[in-house]
Design an enzyme around this catalytic site. Structure first.
Site, PDB file in Angstrom:
ATOM      1  N   ASP A   1      47.673  45.279  37.302  1.00  0.00           N
ATOM      2  CA  ASP A   1      46.498  44.632  37.883  1.00  0.00           C
ATOM      3  C   ASP A   1      45.655  45.770  38.458  1.00  0.00           C
ATOM      4  OD1 ASP A   1      47.687  42.046  37.441  1.00  0.00           O
ATOM      5  OD2 ASP A   1      48.849  42.337  39.268  1.00  0.00           O
ATOM      6  N   THR A   2      44.714  46.265  37.674  1.00  0.00           N
ATOM      7  CA  THR A   2      43.993  47.476  38.063  1.00  0.00           C
ATOM      8  C   THR A   2      43.163  47.305  39.331  1.00  0.00           C
ATOM      9  OG1 THR A   2      42.195  46.930  36.547  1.00  0.00           O
ATOM     10  CG2 THR A   2      43.912  48.415  35.737  1.00  0.00           C
ATOM     11  N   CYS A   3      42.689  46.110  39.611  1.00  0.00           N
ATOM     12  CA  CYS A   3      41.888  45.905  40.824  1.00  0.00           C
ATOM     13  C   CYS A   3      42.716  46.086  42.094  1.00  0.00           C
ATOM     14  CB  CYS A   3      41.279  44.506  40.834  1.00  0.00           C
ATOM     15  SG  CYS A   3      40.022  44.269  39.580  1.00  0.00           S
ATOM     16  N   PHE A   4      44.027  45.896  41.973  1.00  0.00           N
ATOM     17  CA  PHE A   4      44.901  45.925  43.146  1.00  0.00           C
ATOM     18  C   PHE A   4      45.916  47.066  43.114  1.00  0.00           C
ATOM     19  CE2 PHE A   4      43.686  41.514  42.323  1.00  0.00           C
ATOM     20  CZ  PHE A   4      42.950  41.273  43.468  1.00  0.00           C
TER      21      PHE A   4
END
Length: 121
Positions: free
Chosen positions: A73-76
Site C-alpha cells: 500500500d504505497t500511500c501508507f
C-alpha cells in the site's frame, strides 16, 4: 511496525535477513515498490517530521503462501508479506514483485502474465 504478525515470526526474521542481503539497487526497488519513493528520509528527525513509518502486514489470503506474491500500500508504506516457508522462496517472490511492477495500480501491468504464483514443474 507490524500488523497481524509478530516481529518474532520466522518469516519476519527471514525477511530482515533477506533485506540486509539486497544490494543498493534492490533496496531502492524495494522502497519504490512499498512507498513509491526513490529513497527513505535522511535521518530519524526527518522520519519523525514526515511521520513516515514502515509497516509489515500479514497476508490474509488463504492457501499456500509460497504461491503468493507480496503486495504494498504505497500511500501508507505498508508491505504485505505472505508467510513464506524459506528465504529462497521469499527472495524469489519479492525480487519478482519489485523488479516487474512498473505501476502503482494493482490492476494495471499484470495482464497476460501467466504463472504468477504457480509452482514450477
Amino acid at each position: 511496525k507490524y500488523s497481524g504478525v509478530s516481529p518474532d515470526a520466522k518469516h519476519i526474521e527471514l525477511f530482515w535477513e533477506m533485506l540486509t542481503e539486497f544490494n543498493q539497487e534492490q533496496r531502492r526497488d524495494f522502497v519504490r515498490f512499498c512507498w513509491a519513493q526513490e529513497r527513505l528520509p535522511a535521518n530519524d528527525a526527518e522520519f519523525e517530521r514526515t511521520k513516515t513509518r514502515f509497516q509489515i502486514k500479514a497476508s490474509i489470503k488463504d492457501g499456500n503462501p509460497d504461491l503468493m506474491l507480496p503486495s504494498a500500500d504505497t500511500c501508507f508504506f505498508n508491505f504485505t508479506l505472505p508467510a513464506y516457508t524459506s528465504k529462497e522462496v521469499m527472495k524469489k517472490k519479492v525480487l519478482y514483485a519489485i523488479e516487474q511492477v512498473t505501476t502503482m495500480d494493482k490492476d494495471e501491468g499484470m495482464e497476460g502474465v501467466d504463472g504468477i504464483g504457480e509452482e514450477e514443474e
